[in-house]
Design a protein around this motif. Structure first.
Motif, PDB file in Angstrom:
ATOM      1  N   ARG A  17       8.317 -12.988 -40.335  1.00 29.46           N
ATOM      2  CA  ARG A  17       7.844 -13.831 -41.431  1.00 29.46           C
ATOM      3  C   ARG A  17       8.964 -14.718 -41.967  1.00 29.46           C
ATOM      4  NH1 ARG A  17       4.148 -11.555 -46.292  1.00 29.46           N
ATOM      5  NH2 ARG A  17       2.996 -10.884 -44.456  1.00 29.46           N
ATOM      6  N   GLU A  77      -0.159 -12.234 -36.136  1.00 26.82           N
ATOM      7  CA  GLU A  77      -0.615 -12.378 -37.516  1.00 26.82           C
ATOM      8  C   GLU A  77       0.330 -13.306 -38.283  1.00 26.82           C
ATOM      9  OE1 GLU A  77      -1.676  -8.573 -39.273  1.00 26.82           O
ATOM     10  OE2 GLU A  77      -1.597  -9.480 -41.265  1.00 26.82           O
ATOM     11  N   GLU A  78       1.611 -13.095 -38.097  1.00 23.36           N
ATOM     12  CA  GLU A  78       2.587 -13.933 -38.801  1.00 23.36           C
ATOM     13  C   GLU A  78       2.574 -15.357 -38.259  1.00 23.36           C
ATOM     14  OE1 GLU A  78       3.992 -13.064 -41.590  1.00 23.36           O
ATOM     15  OE2 GLU A  78       2.883 -11.198 -41.348  1.00 23.36           O
ATOM     16  N   ARG A  81      -0.232 -17.018 -39.943  1.00 22.48           N
ATOM     17  CA  ARG A  81       0.105 -17.292 -41.336  1.00 22.48           C
ATOM     18  C   ARG A  81       0.920 -18.582 -41.438  1.00 22.48           C
ATOM     19  NH1 ARG A  81       0.895 -14.455 -46.165  1.00 22.48           N
ATOM     20  NH2 ARG A  81       0.067 -12.525 -45.340  1.00 22.48           N
ATOM     21  N   GLY A 243      -3.963 -13.659 -40.051  1.00 27.06           N
ATOM     22  CA  GLY A 243      -2.783 -14.231 -40.705  1.00 27.06           C
ATOM     23  C   GLY A 243      -3.089 -15.568 -41.360  1.00 27.06           C
ATOM     24  N   ALA A 247      -2.983 -16.501 -45.450  1.00 25.13           N
ATOM     25  CA  ALA A 247      -2.238 -17.608 -46.052  1.00 25.13           C
ATOM     26  C   ALA A 247      -3.167 -18.495 -46.876  1.00 25.13           C
ATOM     27  CB  ALA A 247      -1.555 -18.425 -44.956  1.00 25.13           C
ATOM     28  N   TYR A 345      -5.263 -25.282 -42.361  1.00 28.05           N
ATOM     29  CA  TYR A 345      -5.795 -23.944 -42.084  1.00 28.05           C
ATOM     30  C   TYR A 345      -7.270 -24.014 -41.710  1.00 28.05           C
ATOM     31  CZ  TYR A 345      -1.455 -21.838 -43.521  1.00 28.05           C
ATOM     32  OH  TYR A 345      -0.151 -21.464 -43.566  1.00 28.05           O
TER      33      TYR A 345
END
Lengths: 372, 392
Positions: A17, A77-78, A81, A243, A247, A345
């Motif tokens: 991260r 997942e990161e 994000r 992720g 966010a 996103y």
């Protein structure tokens, strides 16, 4: 029960991260989005050299670290994000996973170390004009000549197809579906950039005209390999979607805390608060769907993985889209602007939704696997 | 759902499986899966089953030995609930005392209270009802108006309580009452234990929408209890009540989970019988119902894994109720649709079949234990850190 993250896995998350916060911040995402060949070679090398991300789940004998899918899921997942624009999904979730599953030790020994070291960007070219991710969707043909195999036909919607040094191509041969490796500089290969709604993940069209290719595994045996690869990639994409949704929710909540209307933060109104609560419920449920897939993968249970993968795509695709859309709604007018990252996103959510087949397709897979 | 709890609890698990195989027979076996947190069906049989469990030493697996429990850990409690649910044994009639009052006493009760009250709970000799909600204090529990005053060595309690599950059967109530008449909201409340067998206590059943007399309203008119029947401190009743509500042991998740999984399987069977799988619209909803039950399972497993690892459960433990209750209702609607006109026909005296009862009772799941709207406030404020609604 080890269905929780270990301290080491939590530490991996923290490291990834903070790395991505630095190297895949909003400015980097926007810069790379605007460029058809958008990819930062320095960051890509650091991902491999400093963190070993490309080879995380590649066995040590092929230059990787030999970690499991839960660890890989943490990284995806990161990456989701941070809206990572590097060709990580194509290289790791699609290409490396295909090689790991094929019955071809030599191909693994030849090709995986380059992926693990960050020297090779790779992808899987499966879909054609129909956009189908199933066996009948594959029409591109390979024929055997005195000089080896030759591919003729087209692949399209290929993730990071323009950037990739190594293309793994699914083709129809007399024996069924076969897998081929093609170098980016192969004769008769034409690559065309496809501008996309979601600019954070690039696509390309690949045209093959009698292009020489290396057969991977035995001829006619690739479909079961690809099917298992797609199940794995579905789970990893689900982790990435989780992720991204996390966010998008964080941004909505941060905004709802500080945006004042009618003399109070909008997050104090139930209209907004309850929407955010529902977003968290979607997110946590999606997390469960994705994690169940990671656990099934690490348990090596193919039947359970197939179920969990279809479930994860059906669920997480819609959850990410819902949360990212609601995040724009919570932001109001500012969320509708080009300058605000909320749409990045939302667009990633929409492109991810169809990347490995639509939610409806995954429901059909699930129904078929459940026998209903 | 097949869980491996590891070698540490293997003997315990085997012993329990053997015991259930030997004792869940006859009339008890005929009542497999009967009852629920708001379902009073076959009460006497279930009470007898609880006594059978008690005789076998299976109530209070995690309670200390000195109060009649087995003195085992959280993992054994979870294994117990899992095997119990797997055997589809009747829902325990003593659930309220086992899941809420007992843990509350263990957490904040005095030594004398524990000695006096815990063993009879495990022996199924005394049944308990909860006296929290009032006509004017539902979601807004802090506006409790039932008052208690000291009269020598006794508390005198007056007021009205409502939605007391299985209140007609209760020998004792645990009551949230206002002991400081000048106090407002959370301050000045006290948790009192109160016997029901006295003139000042009148308990009237309330018929729920499934036609069952499962919950009750309780009228307290100068009802008396000893001065020592305060749980925690006088004036700290809110804290005591929250301690009870905050006891999320995770053990209640498994029985519900297995019930939902059985219902999802039964849904697929029903769909097959009705030829509904050929209808793409219905097929999609059936797949979604199956997905939702699977998602609940993993969510529960995440929470259980965190609890057994000694970690504080993550956000999913708080969103789980909202998800499960709303999706269970959705599943019930689908079952009713698949059942068609035949699903509308009930037996004599509003006799419901399992599907009808589960569907109607599921409407309570988004209300009890904090309504969905309250859940969203809790998620928004306590998990996401959004500001509270300003008080007018």
């Amino acid at each position: 029960m080890d269905l929780t993250f270990s301290q080491e896995q939590d530490e991996l998350r923290t490291v990834v991260r903070s790395f991505l916060a630095k190297y895949s911040d909003e400015a980097a995402v926007r810069r790379l989005s605007a460029d058809p060949r958008g990819h930062d070679a320095v960051v890509w090398r650091r991902m491999a050299g400093e963190l070993g991300l490309q080879g995380l789940a590649v066995p040590e004998e092929y230059g990787g670290s030999g970690f499991g899918y839960v660890e890989l899921g943490v990284v995806f997942e990161e990456a989701g994000r941070a809206l990572l624009c590097e060709p990580y999904f194509a290289t790791v979730a699609l290409a490396a996973e295909t090689l790991l599953r094929c019955a071809d030790d030599q191909a693994r020994a030849d090709l995986l170390p380059g992926i693990a070291s960050g020297a090779t960007i790779a992808t899987l070219a499966l879909t054609e004009d129909s956009g189908r991710w199933d066996e009948p969707g594959i029409h591109l043909t390979a024929r055997h000549t005195a000089g080896g195999w030759r591919l003729t036909g087209a692949k399209t919607f290929v993730p990071d197809g323009l950037l990739a040094d190594l293309l793994l191509v699914a083709a129809r041969t007399p024996g069924g579906i076969s897998l081929f490796a093609v170098g980016a500089d192969a004769a008769g290969l034409t690559r065309t950039f496809l501008p996309t709604l979601d600019q954070t993940r690039k696509q390309a069209r690949l045209e093959f005209a009698d292009t020489p290719a290396r057969l991977i595994g035995a001829e006619g045996t690739a479909w079961p390999v690809l099917e298992r690869t797609l199940a794995t990639a579905s789970v990893l994409l689900a982790a990435e979607q989780v992720g991204g949704a996390a966010a998008a929710l964080d941004a909505a909540v941060d905004y709802a805390r500080i945006r004042v209307q009618y003399g109070r933060p909008i997050g104090s109104f139930q209209g907004i608060k309850h929407k955010c609560a529902d977003m968290l419920m979607e997110l946590e449920s999606a997390r469960s769907a994705a994690y169940a897939g990671l656990w099934a993968l690490d348990a090596g249970d193919d039947t359970e993985t197939a179920l969990a993968a279809a479930l994860a795509q059906a669920f997480c695709s819609e959850a990410f889209t819902k949360v990212a859309g609601d995040s724009i709604q919570v932001h109001g007018g500012i969320g509708f602007t080009w300058e605000h990252p909320a749409h990045l996103y939302f667009k990633r959510a929409k492109s991810s939704e169809v990347l490995l087949g639509t939610p409806s397709y995954h429901r059909q897979l699930l129904a078929a696997r459940l026998g209903i | 759902m097949e869980l491996d709890f590891g070698p540490a609890v293997r003997d315990f698990r085997e012993e329990l499986r053997d015991w259930l195989a030997d004792h869940l027979v006859g009339e008890f076996a005929e009542h497999r899966g009967v009852g629920g947190p708001t379902d009073g069906a076959a009460w006497e049989v279930r009470l007898a089953w609880d006594r059978e469990l008690s005789a076998g030493g299976w109530l209070g697996v995690g309670w200390p030995r000195e109060y009649g429990g087995r003195g085992l850990g959280l993992l054994e409690e979870i294994v117990f609930e899992y095997e119990y649910a797997r055997a589809n044994a009747p829902y325990r009639a003593t659930g309220n005392a086992l899941d809420l009052l007992g843990p509350m006493l263990l957490k904040v009760g005095g030594e004398e209270q524990k000695k006096r009250f815990l063993p009879p709970i495990l022996a199924v000799e005394e049944l308990w009802g909860q006296g929290f909600s009032e006509p004017g204090a539902g979601s807004d529990l802090a506006s409790v108006r039932t008052r208690a005053e000291r009269d020598g060595e006794a508390w005198v309690v007056s007021g009205q309580k409502v939605w007391t599950s299985f209140g007609m059967h209760a020998d004792w109530l645990y009551v949230l009452a206002r002991t400081d008449p000048d106090s407002v909201r959370h301050m000045g409340l006290t948790m009192l234990l109160l016997p029901t067998d006295q003139p000042g206590v009148e308990i009237r059943p309330i018929r729920n929408l499934a036609g069952q007399d499962e919950f009750a309203e309780v009228f307290l008119s100068d009802a008396r209890t000893d001065a020592g029947m305060v749980v925690g401190e006088v004036g700290q009743g809110w804290r005591t009540a929250m301690a009870t509500l905050g006891i999320e042991r995770g053990t209640t998740l498994l029985p519900q989970q297995l019930t939902f999984e059985r219902e999802a399987e039964s849904l697929i069977e029903l769909a097959r019988e009705r030829g509904a799988l050929d209808d793409p619209m219905l097929r999609r909803r059936i797949v979604d119902a199956w997905i939702s039950v699977r998602v609940m399972r993993t969510t529960n497993l995440r929470t259980l894994a965190e609890l057994t690892a000694g970690r504080t459960p993550g956000a999913q433990a708080t969103t789980a109720k909202l998800y499960a209750s709303t999706r269970h209702q959705r599943l019930g609607h689908l079952v009713q649709e698949l059942a068609g006109p035949a699903g509308q026909i009930v037996g004599a005296d509003y006799g419901l079949d399992t599907r009808q009862r589960s569907f109607l009772l599921s409407l309570a799941e988004t209300i009890y234990g904090g309504s969905s709207e309250i859940q969203r406030n809790i998620i928004g404020e306590q998990i996401l850190g959004l500001p509270k609604e300003p008080r007018p």
